[in-house]
Scaffold this active site. Structure first.
Site, PDB file in Angstrom:
ATOM      1  CB  THR A  46     108.429  15.177   0.090  1.00 52.96           C
ATOM      2  OG1 THR A  46     108.863  16.529   0.114  1.00 52.96           O
ATOM      3  CG2 THR A  46     107.035  15.075   0.677  1.00 52.96           C
ATOM      4  CB  THR A  47     108.909  10.474  -2.048  1.00 53.02           C
ATOM      5  OG1 THR A  47     108.221  11.456  -2.832  1.00 53.02           O
ATOM      6  CG2 THR A  47     108.317   9.119  -2.345  1.00 53.02           C
ATOM      7  CE1 TYR A 109     103.337  25.318  13.115  1.00 50.95           C
ATOM      8  CE2 TYR A 109     105.319  25.988  14.274  1.00 50.95           C
ATOM      9  CZ  TYR A 109     103.953  25.805  14.261  1.00 50.95           C
ATOM     10  OH  TYR A 109     103.207  26.094  15.360  1.00 50.95           O
ATOM     11  CE1 TYR A 135     109.760  19.558  -3.799  1.00 54.94           C
ATOM     12  CE2 TYR A 135     110.823  18.637  -1.855  1.00 54.94           C
ATOM     13  CZ  TYR A 135     109.799  18.617  -2.779  1.00 54.94           C
ATOM     14  OH  TYR A 135     108.810  17.680  -2.684  1.00 54.94           O
ATOM     15  NE  ARG A 140     103.783  16.834   1.977  1.00 50.77           N
ATOM     16  CZ  ARG A 140     103.832  15.493   1.792  1.00 50.77           C
ATOM     17  NH1 ARG A 140     103.451  14.957   0.647  1.00 50.77           N
ATOM     18  NH2 ARG A 140     104.227  14.689   2.752  1.00 50.77           N
ATOM     19  CE  LYS A 163     110.442  17.049  -6.268  1.00 52.69           C
ATOM     20  NZ  LYS A 163     110.519  16.060  -5.155  1.00 52.69           N
ATOM     21  CB  ILE A 205     112.733  15.060  -8.676  1.00 50.38           C
ATOM     22  CG1 ILE A 205     114.077  15.648  -9.159  1.00 50.38           C
ATOM     23  CG2 ILE A 205     112.932  14.288  -7.374  1.00 50.38           C
ATOM     24  CD1 ILE A 205     114.706  16.644  -8.210  1.00 50.38           C
TER      25      ILE A 205
END
Length: 294
Positions: A46-47, A109, A135, A140, A163, A205
Site C-alpha cells: 500500500t505504501t 472493490y 494482509y 483500504r 500483516k 511492517i
C-alpha cells in the site's frame, strides 16, 4: 517458520517529477534501510503505491529491491490483486525474481465472501513455493479477513503469517487464539507494535521505518529481548510522529516528510496528490519537535 522477526519497512516507491519510477533512488532507500536496522524490505505494498504501478513497473521495482538487498535481509513482495488469476501471475513472476516471500492483500472493490477468500489465497499459494503473508487492511479494501478464515488458511503449507492492519485488537486476539501459533503475526499499524508483540507477534511492517528504521527496529528488539519498558517508552515517544504520518491518506504524509527531510522521493501518483498546506505545516512542526527537521 517466520520470514523475518523485527521491523519490515513498507517501502515507498520514489517517483521522478514526471511520475516515472526512480529506480536509482529506490536502490538507495533499500540500502539506507538495511544499513540502519531494518529487518526486511516489503516492496510494492500500500505504501509503495502498487495500485498505480503497471505490471512492468511492479516487477521492475521488485527486481530492484531484490538486487539492492543482496540477500542481506528478506525481501517480501506485494503481489495481491482483486483478480485471482492476476495475483497468481504476479506471484509467479516475483518468485522468479528471487523474493523471499509474498504479501497477499484481500481482494478489493469486487471483494468476496470468506469462502472466496479461502479459495483466492489457496489458489495463489498453490502456484508458488515461497512463503506467503496474508494482509488484512479493511479500511483500504472494504474486506475483513476473519480469524476463523485464517484458521482454515493456516492449513495451507506456505501461508505462514498475517500483516494485521484492522486495528481491532479483540479480533487480533481471536486470531491468535484460533490459529494456535500456526500463523505469524505482524502489526500493520505503527501505533500498535507493542500491543501486537504482547499478543505473540513477530514484528511490524512499518511506514515510519522509511526514515526511522533503527528506532522502529529497536521497538521490536527491545520487547523481544525482555526490555518491555524500554519498548513501550519508544513506542509512546514516537506516537505523535506516527499519528502525523496518517493525518492524510498514506503514503502522502510519509512522502511529504521524506521530501522535507531531503530524501527527494518525489510526488505521489494520482489520484493521490500533495497534502493540504495546513497539514504540511503541522507535519513540519512535528518533525521539528522531534529534532528531525532543522
Amino acid at each position: 517458520m517466520a520470514i523475518f522477526t523485527g521491523s519490515g519497512v513498507a517501502i515507498i516507491t520514489p517517483f521522478n517529477d514526471d511520475y516515472s519510477v526512480n529506480y536509482e533512488k529506490l536502490h538507495e532507500l533499500v540500502d539506507f534501510n538495511i544499513e540502519n536496522g531494518t529487518d526486511s524490505i516489503v516492496i510494492c505494498g500500500t505504501t509503495g503505491e502498487a495500485s498505480t504501478l503497471d505490471d512492468q513497473e511492479h516487477l521492475a521495482c521488485i527486481r530492484t529491491a531484490v538486487e539492492a538487498a543482496g540477500k542481506r535481509v528478506p525481501v517480501i513482495a506485494g503481489t495481491g490483486s482483486n483478480d485471482t488469476a492476476h495475483g497468481v501471475h504476479l506471484s509467479k513472476e516475483a518468485e522468479k525474481l528471487g523474493v523471499d516471500g509474498l504479501l497477499q492483500v484481500t481482494p478489493y472493490y469486487n471483494k468476496t465472501s470468506q469462502k472466496g477468500l479461502v479459495e483466492h489465497f489457496t489458489e495463489i499459494a498453490r502456484n508458488v513455493d515461497i512463503p506467503i503473508l496474508l494482509y488484512n487492511v479493511p479500511s483500504r479494501t472494504g474486506m475483513n479477513l476473519l480469524p476463523e478464515t485464517c484458521r482454515i488458511l493456516a492449513d495451507v503449507e506456505n501461508i505462514v503469517g498475517i500483516k494485521e492492519a484492522s486495528g481491532n485488537i479483540s479480533q487480533i486476539m481471536q486470531f491468535m487464539d484460533v490459529t494456535e501459533g500456526r500463523l505469524d503475526l505482524y502489526s500493520g499499524n505503527d501505533d500498535q507494535i507493542v500491543p501486537l508483540l504482547s499478543a505473540g507477534g513477530k514484528g511490524v511492517i512499518s511506514v515510519v521505518a522509511n526514515f526511522l528504521p533503527q528506532e522502529t527496529h529497536d521497538i521490536v528488539e527491545r520487547y523481544l529481548s525482555g526490555d518491555v519498558k524500554g519498548s513501550i517508552q519508544l513506542q509512546l515517544h514516537l506516537l505523535k510522529l506516527i499519528n502525523a504520518l496518517f493525518c492524510e491518506v498514506n503514503p502522502m504524509p510519509v512522502k511529504e516528510a521524506m521530501n522535507l527531510l531531503g530524501y527527494n522521493v518525489g510526488p505521489c501518483r494520482r489520484p493521490l496528490t500533495s497534502m493540504e498546506p495546513a497539514n504540511v505545516e503541522k507535519l513540519k512542526a512535528v518533525l521539528s519537535a522531534y529534532g528531525l527537521l532543522k
